[in-house]
Design a protein around this motif. Sequence first.
Motif, short mmCIF file in Angstrom:
data_model
loop_
_atom_site.label_atom_id
_atom_site.label_comp_id
_atom_site.label_asym_id
_atom_site.label_seq_id
_atom_site.Cartn_x
_atom_site.Cartn_y
_atom_site.Cartn_z
N LEU A 1 43.10 51.16 35.63
CA LEU A 1 41.92 50.39 35.22
C LEU A 1 41.99 49.00 35.85
O LEU A 1 43.02 48.33 35.77
N VAL A 2 40.88 48.58 36.48
CA VAL A 2 40.82 47.27 37.13
C VAL A 2 39.57 46.54 36.67
O VAL A 2 38.45 47.07 36.79
N GLY A 3 39.74 45.35 36.10
CA GLY A 3 38.61 44.49 35.77
C GLY A 3 38.39 43.50 36.88
O GLY A 3 39.34 42.91 37.41
N VAL A 4 37.13 43.29 37.26
CA VAL A 4 36.78 42.40 38.38
C VAL A 4 36.01 41.21 37.82
O VAL A 4 34.83 41.32 37.49
N LEU B 1 41.42 39.71 39.48
CA LEU B 1 41.51 41.11 39.06
C LEU B 1 42.47 41.23 37.88
O LEU B 1 43.49 40.51 37.81
N PHE B 2 42.13 42.11 36.94
CA PHE B 2 43.00 42.43 35.82
C PHE B 2 43.41 43.89 35.97
O PHE B 2 42.56 44.78 35.98
N LEU B 3 44.70 44.12 36.10
CA LEU B 3 45.21 45.46 36.35
C LEU B 3 45.74 46.07 35.06
O LEU B 3 46.77 45.63 34.53
N ASN B 4 45.00 47.05 34.52
CA ASN B 4 45.36 47.84 33.34
C ASN B 4 45.31 47.06 32.03
O ASN B 4 44.89 47.60 31.01
N THR B 5 45.76 45.80 32.01
CA THR B 5 45.70 44.99 30.79
C THR B 5 45.14 43.61 31.13
O THR B 5 45.33 43.13 32.26
N ASP C 1 46.26 40.84 30.43
CA ASP C 1 47.32 39.87 30.70
C ASP C 1 47.90 40.00 32.11
O ASP C 1 48.64 39.11 32.56
N ASN C 2 47.59 41.09 32.78
CA ASN C 2 48.16 41.34 34.10
C ASN C 2 47.15 40.94 35.18
O ASN C 2 46.37 41.76 35.66
N GLU C 3 47.15 39.65 35.55
CA GLU C 3 46.20 39.14 36.55
C GLU C 3 46.73 39.40 37.95
O GLU C 3 47.93 39.34 38.22
N LEU C 4 45.79 39.66 38.86
CA LEU C 4 46.14 39.90 40.26
C LEU C 4 45.12 39.15 41.12
O LEU C 4 43.92 39.39 41.02
N VAL C 5 45.60 38.21 41.93
CA VAL C 5 44.72 37.43 42.81
C VAL C 5 45.06 37.81 44.25
O VAL C 5 46.18 37.58 44.72
N LEU C 6 44.10 38.40 44.95
CA LEU C 6 44.29 38.80 46.34
C LEU C 6 43.70 37.73 47.26
O LEU C 6 42.71 37.08 46.91
N PRO C 7 44.30 37.52 48.44
CA PRO C 7 43.73 36.53 49.38
C PRO C 7 42.33 36.93 49.82
O PRO C 7 41.98 38.12 49.84
N GLY C 8 41.52 35.95 50.18
CA GLY C 8 40.12 36.21 50.52
C GLY C 8 39.94 37.14 51.70
O GLY C 8 38.91 37.80 51.82
N HIS C 9 40.93 37.22 52.61
CA HIS C 9 40.79 38.09 53.78
C HIS C 9 41.38 39.48 53.55
O HIS C 9 41.42 40.30 54.48
N SER C 10 41.83 39.77 52.34
CA SER C 10 42.47 41.05 52.06
C SER C 10 41.49 42.21 52.18
O SER C 10 40.42 42.20 51.55
N PRO C 11 41.80 43.24 52.97
CA PRO C 11 40.93 44.43 53.03
C PRO C 11 40.76 45.10 51.68
O PRO C 11 39.70 45.66 51.39
#
Length: 610
Positions: free
Chosen positions: A492-495, A508-512, A514-524
């Motif tokens: 599950l991914v929240g955007v 991005l929130f991955l599964n919960t 509390d689990n934040e994920l920040v990807l660089p702007g150029h990430s495919p």
Amino acid sequence: MSSSPVFDAKAFLASASSKPGVYRMFDADGELLYVGKAGNLKKRLSSYFRKTGLSPKTEALVARIQQIDTTITGNETEALLLEQSLIKANRPPYNILLRDDKSYPYVFLSSNDDFPRLGLHRGSKRAKGRYFGPYPSAGAIRESLNLLQKTFLVRQCEDSYYRNRTRPCLQYQIKRCKAPCVGLVDAAEYAEDVRHSVMFLEGRSNALNDELTAAMEKAATALDFERAAELRDQIALLRRVQDQQSIDTEQGSADIVAAAVAPGGACVHVIMVRNGRVLGSKNHFPRVPIEQQPGEVLAAFLPQYYLGSAEREVPAEIIVNAEHEDFAVITRALSEARGFNVSISPRVRGTRRRWQELASSNAEQSLASLLSNRQHVQQRFEALQQALQLDDMPTRLECYDISHSSGEATVASCVVFGPEGPIKSDYRRFNIEGVTAGDDYAAMHQALMRRFSRIKDGEGKMPDILLVDGGKGQMNMARDVLQELAIHDLTLVGVAKGVTRKAGMETLFLNTPDNELVLPGHSPALHLIQHIRDEAHRFAITGHRQRRGKARTSSSLEGIAGVGPKRRRELLKHFGGLQELKRASAAEIAKAPGISKKLAEQIYAVLHSD
């Protein structure tokens, strides 16, 4: 990075120069982040550190700055030239980068031979002869050479091959050459063929057609029908090219440069026009770290493209499809570098307007093709697997979004992507009913419950990744649905768009939650998520507008027993419209043709039920 000292912008700006120059921004590890130029260094650098009004790109850049170096120049034009040299040498991640260092090819006509040759040339122009072009690609040149070979039969073989022939080669046998290597054509006839080839390469197609037509008529009058037939075939070939080249005007030379931007990339399409004839076009896909506007992409592209190579020809006019404040400086730099006035024109009319529209259309189409390309999408799926640290590459993504207008006509969308791109046959919409107006959380819960209940019952396929457009609230609703339906093996991914709500700044929130994920702007991987999120948003808005439009165009008289289409028409005709009907009393409604007192009271009650 969090332990790094905060950059003291106030102290730095206090000693910054107000002269023109170039600035370089570095992170805590000494890596170069960005190179920029300014007419006033202090004023430009101050704009990066104001408290409000920063773009997402600027916010992301400023957060990483630990050091700024400046170089003062004589004027802003010199600053632009130095900026381009530094960008080319260092390729900073926050600059728009053009990955194209190749020189363009030319058609070369030798001049030191008794029987000149035509050929493709790329590189320095040392050989004696004439150079026609540049052409945007070797393919475009080969098309022209192929036409000339069939039409005028001028040789295109290498000199080493030509000088060692003792009998005609295959090109002579298939009527692509007149075999000057073995003396089967005299110098005067060959020179005339070369002159006609030059006229074509110079763009004087109409004059060439007129000359060949006159020669054909003269040959026919002299009863030289074989020669007349040859000229007829030449004219037919040239006219076929002119028909394909619908914007051939035999006047005007320009480059038409159009940019298109979408989540996941940018495309710059360049069309080359010389003497009114389009020589060809080429696509460029510069690296854009965070989504830009077309004007920003062009302002970064043009200096790199024209100043990056001394051999690249700069036309007197560059037609673009967007405006930017830096175009004035770029114009001065190009004019100084090439020694003549160069103009950048975003607003054009007539033929130039058609060229501009053609370039814009090609840029948009090429970018769409790139983003939907199976191999490109596959790479983005692989990047997503790495970003989410999944054991296997996902093969099915579903994304959900909610759309409504102040709670009216709420619609939820479901879009599906696979490694081959959007799977539109699996798209679904859900008309949301029975929830509080504007309650997106409840709407998301209802849509997911309806969708995954059907999947549990064997209707449809279970996705590998479920994306919900929204923050922690929407994600918690999705988690509740999955737990309620006992679905456990689903990522599950929240955007969440963040405070700026701009592409490239998503959290991005991955599964919960509390689990934040920040990807660089150029990430495919982020580009793939942006793409599917935007598609879900588009699909939801389309469904909402259709539902809202249907509700607003339906008559409030519909559904009343005894009032069919004919009576509705008669009522509206009698009162002159629905508003006048609403103002009427039950007694006045009863006076309308075919309306009884009881039915009139019923109509009145429905119209005033609110």
